[in-house]
Design a protein around this motif. Structure first.
Motif, PDB file in Angstrom:
ATOM      1  N   GLY A  70       2.622  22.592 -20.859  1.00 48.60           N
ATOM      2  CA  GLY A  70       1.466  22.142 -21.613  1.00 48.60           C
ATOM      3  C   GLY A  70       0.415  23.210 -21.808  1.00 48.60           C
ATOM      4  N   SER A  71       0.398  24.223 -20.928  1.00 43.01           N
ATOM      5  CA  SER A  71      -0.643  25.248 -20.968  1.00 43.01           C
ATOM      6  C   SER A  71      -0.308  26.421 -21.871  1.00 43.01           C
ATOM      7  N   VAL A  72       0.952  26.517 -22.302  1.00 35.71           N
ATOM      8  CA  VAL A  72       1.326  27.590 -23.217  1.00 35.71           C
ATOM      9  C   VAL A  72       1.478  27.021 -24.621  1.00 35.71           C
ATOM     10  N   ARG A  73       1.619  27.904 -25.592  1.00 34.29           N
ATOM     11  CA  ARG A  73       1.812  27.456 -26.965  1.00 34.29           C
ATOM     12  C   ARG A  73       3.229  26.945 -27.164  1.00 34.29           C
ATOM     13  N   ALA A  74       3.406  26.074 -28.139  1.00 34.38           N
ATOM     14  CA  ALA A  74       4.683  25.380 -28.317  1.00 34.38           C
ATOM     15  C   ALA A  74       5.847  26.337 -28.488  1.00 34.38           C
ATOM     16  N   LYS A  75       5.597  27.514 -29.046  1.00 30.90           N
ATOM     17  CA  LYS A  75       6.676  28.460 -29.332  1.00 30.90           C
ATOM     18  C   LYS A  75       7.241  29.112 -28.077  1.00 30.90           C
ATOM     19  N   ASN A  76       6.621  28.892 -26.920  1.00 31.06           N
ATOM     20  CA  ASN A  76       7.108  29.450 -25.658  1.00 31.06           C
ATOM     21  C   ASN A  76       7.443  28.385 -24.621  1.00 31.06           C
ATOM     22  N   THR A  77       7.610  27.155 -25.054  1.00 28.02           N
ATOM     23  CA  THR A  77       7.813  26.044 -24.121  1.00 28.02           C
ATOM     24  C   THR A  77       9.130  26.154 -23.368  1.00 28.02           C
ATOM     25  N   MET A  78      10.234  26.383 -24.098  1.00 27.29           N
ATOM     26  CA  MET A  78      11.525  26.469 -23.416  1.00 27.29           C
ATOM     27  C   MET A  78      11.556  27.629 -22.435  1.00 27.29           C
ATOM     28  N   ASN A  79      10.941  28.735 -22.800  1.00 21.29           N
ATOM     29  CA  ASN A  79      10.935  29.902 -21.929  1.00 21.29           C
ATOM     30  C   ASN A  79      10.266  29.603 -20.596  1.00 21.29           C
ATOM     31  N   ILE A  80       9.086  29.003 -20.634  1.00 28.14           N
ATOM     32  CA  ILE A  80       8.355  28.779 -19.387  1.00 28.14           C
ATOM     33  C   ILE A  80       9.023  27.702 -18.541  1.00 28.14           C
ATOM     34  N   MET A  81       9.632  26.700 -19.171  1.00 29.30           N
ATOM     35  CA  MET A  81      10.329  25.681 -18.389  1.00 29.30           C
ATOM     36  C   MET A  81      11.592  26.250 -17.747  1.00 29.30           C
ATOM     37  N   LEU A  82      12.280  27.142 -18.466  1.00 31.61           N
ATOM     38  CA  LEU A  82      13.465  27.770 -17.890  1.00 31.61           C
ATOM     39  C   LEU A  82      13.100  28.629 -16.686  1.00 31.61           C
ATOM     40  N   VAL A 246      -0.134  18.749 -19.477  1.00 29.84           N
ATOM     41  CA  VAL A 246      -1.008  19.291 -18.428  1.00 29.84           C
ATOM     42  C   VAL A 246      -1.422  18.186 -17.460  1.00 29.84           C
ATOM     43  N   VAL A 247      -1.820  17.046 -17.998  1.00 29.61           N
ATOM     44  CA  VAL A 247      -2.239  15.929 -17.146  1.00 29.61           C
ATOM     45  C   VAL A 247      -1.054  15.390 -16.348  1.00 29.61           C
ATOM     46  N   LEU A 248       0.086  15.258 -17.005  1.00 28.53           N
ATOM     47  CA  LEU A 248       1.282  14.791 -16.303  1.00 28.53           C
ATOM     48  C   LEU A 248       1.637  15.739 -15.161  1.00 28.53           C
ATOM     49  N   GLY A 249       1.636  17.040 -15.425  1.00 25.54           N
ATOM     50  CA  GLY A 249       1.942  18.011 -14.383  1.00 25.54           C
ATOM     51  C   GLY A 249       0.951  17.975 -13.247  1.00 25.54           C
ATOM     52  N   THR A 250      -0.322  17.761 -13.581  1.00 27.89           N
ATOM     53  CA  THR A 250      -1.357  17.708 -12.545  1.00 27.89           C
ATOM     54  C   THR A 250      -1.139  16.522 -11.610  1.00 27.89           C
ATOM     55  N   PHE A 251      -0.842  15.358 -12.170  1.00 28.24           N
ATOM     56  CA  PHE A 251      -0.603  14.189 -11.314  1.00 28.24           C
ATOM     57  C   PHE A 251       0.660  14.356 -10.472  1.00 28.24           C
ATOM     58  N   LEU A 252       1.683  14.998 -11.013  1.00 32.96           N
ATOM     59  CA  LEU A 252       2.883  15.249 -10.220  1.00 32.96           C
ATOM     60  C   LEU A 252       2.593  16.208  -9.070  1.00 32.96           C
ATOM     61  N   LEU A 253       1.777  17.222  -9.327  1.00 34.20           N
ATOM     62  CA  LEU A 253       1.385  18.136  -8.260  1.00 34.20           C
ATOM     63  C   LEU A 253       0.530  17.423  -7.214  1.00 34.20           C
ATOM     64  N   TRP A 254      -0.359  16.582  -7.660  1.00 35.98           N
ATOM     65  CA  TRP A 254      -1.186  15.792  -6.741  1.00 35.98           C
ATOM     66  C   TRP A 254      -0.293  14.973  -5.817  1.00 35.98           C
ATOM     67  N   PHE A 255       0.675  14.304  -6.408  1.00 32.72           N
ATOM     68  CA  PHE A 255       1.597  13.488  -5.621  1.00 32.72           C
ATOM     69  C   PHE A 255       2.365  14.352  -4.615  1.00 32.72           C
ATOM     70  N   GLY A 256       2.855  15.505  -5.080  1.00 32.99           N
ATOM     71  CA  GLY A 256       3.619  16.382  -4.194  1.00 32.99           C
ATOM     72  C   GLY A 256       2.793  16.985  -3.082  1.00 32.99           C
TER      73      GLY A 256
END
Length: 505
Positions: A70-82, A246-256
């Motif tokens: 969520g924090s990067v631009r859409a054109k780099n989404t697959m790269n950062i997730m990989l 970003v919000v989804l990732g934040t709540f998952l980190l909070w939970f973890g």
């Protein structure tokens, strides 16, 4: 849990008759069986608690992936997730082969462990496979922090190299220093640093500073993204493409984080008294979860209003980063401070994060996820905070057997713990800077660090990973040709001229 014993001869004498020796033997046999079952139950409960905590910490990888995406631009989404997937996969192999041994391979010297390579002979009353799994989840968290700092302009091979080196050697040595019973600054070492050792309970320094400083050097050497600063050096916002992720990732980190901090007790079935009390390790676990929560909540609210005063906006991304900054700060002292102190920790952590971000802009430093500022800056504050607010009672419960151990300066415990923690900040900064800074510089000199300007403008999803993460039309049956990638990435609306080579790489 202390072993329960029964002696048939002593019990027979108490029963007052020689004929009762057989009955005494029978009773002691049954008593021994019950004692063994209780011991087995203790191990089972503690192992289950540790494994569940490991699963929670591992779930933070999904949080990192969503936050990064969520924090990067859409054109780099697959790269950062990989890169997030491979942080876990690469880290798993290298931590299995080398990392766990360097970190916890006891008996060893004070600098580095030397047993348990590839988990050989790991099973013992103090160490088991569950310990490896839990510590591996921490190691890959440090690697995940670094990947955010160098996102959107780093070659894929560089990710693989730094992640292997960080999880296989750099991070394990630091964790040996502060978490292994043989480590020179460990609070469990026989010869305590300044009579106290370092209290970095869940890793504000060991995990967050290591990942943050590694990311700092990576981002400094790779340089800012194209367009992040104008010709006059003024910052230009390159917003991430999805606040939802970003919000989804934040709540998952909070939970973890409830596995990250409370789970760092490593066991739960332990009494702080003589037994039979309602107060024990389980109480410390609960208190740690509360301090973690309060620090994060306070930091989120402080960031919300602080950024509102600065920018005039209620920014959800800033609030999420502030929340995580509070968590990173409280991680060191979560088990040894009162809840009211955690509120102070979160408040200052938010101020540290805002200040670090302002400094980063002035220095033209580009970190798409604010990882170095958040984990490095707030992590360092958390180490200092612990040395100021650690409570004597809690310190003696969490680290028993050393009466008179120093505790927080503001709690009347003197300055020895603070001195030890200043040493921790300095040695982590020096160690990680020397190794990771050198590694990133070598990669830079070998032209293995930064992608080309053309690839950066087009986006790495298109140029390196076969297509975008999102389908914008129905024509997605086949990947685009190289020529189409160039045209799409450059934003051309017309066919390339015949003078363009179709075989160009």
């Amino acid at each position: 849990m202390a072993a329960l014993t029964c002696n048939a001869a002593d019990l027979g004498a108490l029963l007052g008759s020689a004929t009762n020796l057989t009955a005494a033997t029978y009773i002691c046999d049954r008593f021994g069986t019950i004692s063994a079952r209780l011991s087995d139950t203790t191990y089972a409960v503690d192992t289950t608690y540790l494994l569940f905590s490991a699963y929670l910490v591992f779930s933070m990888q999904l949080g990192f992936a969503m936050l990064c995406a969520g924090s990067v631009r859409a054109k780099n989404t697959m790269n950062i997730m990989l890169t997030n997937v491979l942080d876990a996969a690469t880290g798993g192999l290298f931590y299995y082969l080398f990392g766990f041994a360097f970190a916890f391979g006891n008996p060893s010297n004070t600098f580095i462990g030397k047993h348990y390579f590839a988990l050989k002979s790991i099973t013992s009353p103090s160490t088991d496979y569950s310990n490896f799994l839990y510590q591996w989840a921490f190691a890959i968290a440090a690697a995940g922090i670094t990947s955010g700092s160098i996102a959107e302009r780093t070659q894929f091979v560089a990710y693989l190299i730094y992640s292997s080196f960080l999880t296989g050697f750099v991070y394990p040595v630091v964790s040996h220093w502060f978490w292994s019973s043989d480590g020179w600054a460990s609070p469990m070492h026989s010869n305590l640093l300044f009579g106290s050792g370092v209290i970095d309970f869940a890793g504000s320094g060991v995990v967050h500073m290591v990942g943050g400083i590694a990311g700092l050097w990576g981002a400094l050497i790779v340089g800012p993204r194209i367009g992040r600063f104008d010709h006059a050096g003024r910052p230009i916002s390159l917003r991430g493409h999805s606040a939802t992720l970003v919000v989804l990732g934040t709540f998952l980190l909070w939970f973890g984080w409830y596995g990250f901090n409370p789970g760092s007790f490593l066991n739960i079935l332990k009494s702080y008294g003589d037994g039979g009390s309602y107060y024990g390790q389980w109480s410390g676990v609960g208190r740690t979860a509360v301090t973690t929560t309060l620090a994060g909540c306070t930091a989120a609210l402080t960031t919300l209003f602080g950024k509102r005063l600065i920018s005039g906006h209620w920014n959800v991304t800033d609030v999420c980063n502030g929340l995580l900054g509070g968590f990173a700060a409280i991680t060191s002292g979560c088990s040894v401070v009162d809840p009211w102190a955690a509120i102070i920790c979160g408040f200052v952590a938010a101020a540290v994060l805002i200040g670090c971000n302002k400094l980063a802009e002035r220095l033209r430093y580009d970190d798409p996820l604010e990882a170095a500022q958040l984990h490095g800056g707030c992590g360092a504050w958390g180490i200092i905070f612990t040395a100021l607010f650690a409570k004597e009672e809690y310190v003696n419960q969490v680290y028993p057997g050393r009466p008179g151990r120093p505790y927080g300066l503001f709690m009347g415990g003197g300055g020895r713990l603070l001195a030890a923690h200043v040493i921790q900040i300095l040695v982590i900064t020096g160690w990680v800077s020397a190794l990771m800074g050198s590694l990133f510089y070598i990669l830079h000199r070998m032209d293995l660090l930064r992608i080309s300007e053309e690839d950066e403008m087009a986006g790495m999803d298109l140029t390196r990973h076969g297509g975008f993460a999102y389908a914008y039309d129905d024509d997605v049956d086949s990947p685009p040709s190289h020529q189409q990638k160039k045209e799409n990435g450059a934003g051309f609306m017309m066919k390339a001229t015949p003078s363009v080579r179709t075989d160009e790489v």
